[in-house]
Design a protein around this motif. Structure first.
Motif: not given
Length: 344
Positions: A192-221
């Motif tokens: 965000t600070d360096y003007g590349h916010p569009g890359l961050y969703p790609e990092l989450l996609d590589l991890l595989g979690c961008r589509h997960l809701s807070a409720r689902r992640i709470q369940h896993h925790l």
């Protein structure tokens, strides 16, 4: 507790316990508190990292332990790894500890000289680029070394950690701490600070979690919490991460993840949830096989939500990360070029 008090307690621990290590050569602070002022508050989900260096082969690290109400993370490092200032400057996981005066004990005087040299050249462009390259090589070599014959939880670990080093390439380019548990949160801020916010969703996609809701992640925790507590009760076999799965470490592994979810950073909690899940099962497989099998469905459900249900999925995702690296590198180079803190 303030950071300064935590450091004072850490220094007392070094004086009373570390100096007796065979071949002791010194100790210094590392990790997320480096650079923080003494008056800063130390959150319950943070610890004070100490590196103890010894001439001989050091013993197994104590890891996390509580001393005088301060949670310490104690690691040992062979003296040989600190002999060359050039090698430290080129190492992305070592150099940051010497950016400021972090020395706790230095009976030989070598650490002071090392710190002076590293501090003076830390932010010069050639060394910053070398450290970015060091992080990139770690991604490439570790993904290439995934053992498809290893138990599934170990395969997940072997894929997860180098995938997470994507964030470290960016953090190193920005002259920021390549933190462990909060790496995605820190990388999001950098992009965000360096003007590349569009890359961050790609990092989450590589991890595989961008589509997960807070409720689902709470369940896993919630499921991880049960697994964590069960593992801490039966753990016997020593692993390098054993102290991360203990009652003392619970405020970091469990409460720290809950804090992220509570403040809306649920995607940023996923990395450490999965890492802790996999580590628990490594311990359970060794020390309580029946529990390992009984609790495996919860772990499987968590990684399945990331799109990983088999070895083939892990190898495919590793390939995606490798193919992403040129794009990641271009972004890192752009950060290097525009970072006002970097000198020639």
């Amino acid at each position: 507790m303030q950071v300064g008090l935590g450091r004072s307690n850490a220094a007392v621990w070094v004086a009373r316990h570390a100096r007796s290590v065979a071949g002791f050569r010194g100790a210094y602070f590392s990790g997320s508190t480096v650079g923080l002022p003494d008056h800063a508050e130390l959150p319950p989900s943070s610890d004070i990292d100490i590196v103890v260096t010894a001439q001989d082969d050091p013993p197994v690290k104590p890891g996390k332990l509580r001393y005088r109400d301060t949670l310490l993370e104690v690691s040992y490092l062979p003296w040989s790894q600190l002999q060359s200032a050039d090698e430290v400057l080129a190492s992305y996981h070592l150099a940051g500890s010497f950016r400021t005066d972090t020395i706790i004990d230095d009976p030989t005087g070598h650490l002071r000289g090392l710190q002076a040299r590293v501090s003076a050249e830390f932010a010069t462009r050639p060394w910053v680029r070398r450290r970015c390259q060091d992080a990139r090589r770690r991604i490439e070599t570790r993904l290439a070394a995934i053992d498809s014959s290893a138990p599934f939880h170990e395969q997940v670990t072997a894929w997860l950690f180098p995938t997470g080093v994507n964030t470290h390439v960016l953090l190193v380019a920005a002259l920021r701490n390549p933190t462990v548990r909060l790496r995605y949160l820190a990388a999001r801020d950098v992009l965000t600070d360096y003007g590349h916010p569009g890359l961050y969703p790609e990092l989450l996609d590589l991890l595989g979690c961008r589509h997960l809701s807070a409720r689902r992640i709470q369940h896993h925790l919630h499921e991880l919490t049960a697994t964590f507590d069960a593992t801490a009760d039966v753990a016997k076999t020593p692993f390098f991460f054993s102290s991360d799965i203990t009652e003392a470490a619970r405020p970091i592994a469990i409460d720290g993840s809950q804090d992220l979810i509570d403040r809306g950073d649920h995607h940023e909690a996923v990395f450490w949830i999965i890492a802790t899940f996999a580590r628990c099962h490594t311990i359970l497989a060794a020390d309580a096989p029946e529990l390992h099998h009984a609790l495996a469905p919860a772990f499987r459900a968590a990684v399945t939500d990331l799109g990983i249900g088999s070895t083939e999925d892990i190898l495919h995702r590793a390939g995606e990360v490798t193919r992403f690296l040129p794009r990641l590198w271009r972004t890192a180079e752009d950060i290097l070029a525009s970072n006002p803190g970097i000198s020639e």
